[in-house]
Design a protein around this motif. Structure first.
Motif, mmCIF file in Angstrom:
data_model
loop_
_atom_site.group_PDB
_atom_site.id
_atom_site.type_symbol
_atom_site.label_atom_id
_atom_site.label_comp_id
_atom_site.label_asym_id
_atom_site.label_seq_id
_atom_site.Cartn_x
_atom_site.Cartn_y
_atom_site.Cartn_z
ATOM 1 N N PRO A 1 -13.033 12.378 51.187
ATOM 2 C CA PRO A 1 -12.671 11.001 49.660
ATOM 3 C C PRO A 1 -10.782 11.298 49.836
ATOM 4 C CG PRO A 1 -14.994 11.582 49.385
ATOM 5 C CD PRO A 1 -14.162 13.118 50.097
ATOM 6 N N GLY A 2 -10.738 12.214 49.453
ATOM 7 C CA GLY A 2 -8.889 12.494 49.075
ATOM 8 C C GLY A 2 -7.823 12.771 50.885
ATOM 9 N N ALA A 3 -9.151 11.786 51.676
ATOM 10 C CA ALA A 3 -8.171 12.892 52.783
ATOM 11 C C ALA A 3 -6.602 12.240 52.679
ATOM 12 C CB ALA A 3 -8.591 11.722 53.457
ATOM 13 N N ASP A 4 -5.317 13.275 53.832
ATOM 14 C CA ASP A 4 -4.192 13.018 53.669
ATOM 15 C C ASP A 4 -3.806 11.695 54.787
ATOM 16 O OD1 ASP A 4 -1.401 13.194 54.704
ATOM 17 O OD2 ASP A 4 -1.372 15.445 53.394
ATOM 18 N N SER A 5 -4.072 10.483 54.131
ATOM 19 C CA SER A 5 -2.821 9.940 55.268
ATOM 20 C C SER A 5 -2.114 10.074 56.578
ATOM 21 C CB SER A 5 -2.168 8.253 54.496
ATOM 22 O OG SER A 5 -3.387 7.620 52.998
ATOM 23 N N LYS A 6 -1.057 11.245 55.927
ATOM 24 C CA LYS A 6 0.161 11.110 57.399
ATOM 25 C C LYS A 6 -0.958 12.515 58.560
ATOM 26 C CE LYS A 6 4.081 11.334 54.366
ATOM 27 N NZ LYS A 6 5.188 11.875 53.774
ATOM 28 N N ALA A 7 -1.801 12.690 57.607
ATOM 29 C CA ALA A 7 -2.182 14.219 58.218
ATOM 30 C C ALA A 7 -3.220 12.925 59.167
ATOM 31 C CB ALA A 7 -3.340 15.028 57.883
ATOM 32 N N ILE A 8 -3.997 12.017 58.891
ATOM 33 C CA ILE A 8 -4.558 11.277 59.666
ATOM 34 C C ILE A 8 -3.474 10.562 60.868
ATOM 35 C CG2 ILE A 8 -6.269 9.180 59.395
ATOM 36 C CD1 ILE A 8 -6.882 9.655 57.032
ATOM 37 N N ALA A 9 -3.386 9.957 60.551
ATOM 38 C CA ALA A 9 -1.699 9.516 61.414
ATOM 39 C C ALA A 9 -1.876 10.096 62.489
ATOM 40 C CB ALA A 9 -0.550 9.324 60.391
ATOM 41 N N GLY A 10 -1.078 12.002 61.882
ATOM 42 C CA GLY A 10 -1.129 12.114 62.859
ATOM 43 C C GLY A 10 -2.154 12.814 64.321
ATOM 44 N N ILE A 11 -3.123 12.697 63.608
ATOM 45 C CA ILE A 11 -3.939 12.710 63.878
ATOM 46 C C ILE A 11 -4.136 11.617 65.568
ATOM 47 C CG2 ILE A 11 -7.036 13.289 64.537
ATOM 48 C CD1 ILE A 11 -6.520 15.156 62.043
ATOM 49 N N VAL A 12 -4.183 10.419 65.128
ATOM 50 C CA VAL A 12 -4.721 9.213 66.001
ATOM 51 C C VAL A 12 -3.359 9.489 66.769
ATOM 52 C CG1 VAL A 12 -4.237 7.015 65.331
ATOM 53 C CG2 VAL A 12 -5.100 7.697 63.866
ATOM 54 N N LYS A 13 -2.327 9.699 66.718
ATOM 55 C CA LYS A 13 -1.133 10.149 67.679
ATOM 56 C C LYS A 13 -1.562 10.945 68.511
ATOM 57 C CE LYS A 13 3.926 10.665 68.077
ATOM 58 N NZ LYS A 13 5.267 11.003 67.160
ATOM 59 N N TYR A 14 -1.727 11.951 67.717
ATOM 60 C CA TYR A 14 -1.959 13.056 68.779
ATOM 61 C C TYR A 14 -3.236 12.898 69.510
ATOM 62 C CZ TYR A 14 -4.699 17.402 70.824
ATOM 63 O OH TYR A 14 -5.916 18.225 71.894
ATOM 64 N N CYS A 15 -4.750 12.363 69.558
ATOM 65 C CA CYS A 15 -5.115 11.513 70.417
ATOM 66 C C CYS A 15 -5.139 10.651 71.416
ATOM 67 C CB CYS A 15 -6.537 10.950 69.285
ATOM 68 S SG CYS A 15 -7.503 11.860 68.364
#
Length: 106
Positions: A14-28
């Protein structure tokens, strides 16, 4: 695919880091454009080995044994077992969080 990956991630973190999510999306990257490659199959040993070798070892630089890494992958699979679709972004986020490596993406 114009999908808001953070919605799925936040079901489990629930408290996920939006920047980390965006970085993972970019990595994928391009893998997220195809439905099949945007999902992780925990019952496919080739797929889980790919997650272990390419994401955990190469991207995150983890040096634990394959058994330890496989145990973490299985734990994420268990956490997500109620979902019929296991989004790659969510799986990677939960694994990076488990190993304290979200900073690699933020």
């Amino acid at each position: 695919m114009a999908e808001d990956w953070s919605v799925d991630v936040k079901k489990y973190a629930p408290g996920a880091d939006s920047k980390a999510i965006a970085g993972i999306v970019k990595y994928c990257g391009i893998a997220l454009h195809n439905r099949d490659s945007s999902l992780v199959s925990f019952t496919d040993k080739t797929e889980t080995a790919r997650v272990r070798d390419n994401f955990l070892k190469k991207k995150l630089g983890l040096t634990q044994t394959d058994a330890e890494l496989d145990k973490a992958i299985a734990a994420v699979g268990e956490k997500m077992k109620a979902d019929h679709t296991k989004n790659r972004v969510t799986v990677y986020y939960l694994l990076a969080e488990h190993f304290g490596k979200l900073g690699a993406f933020a």
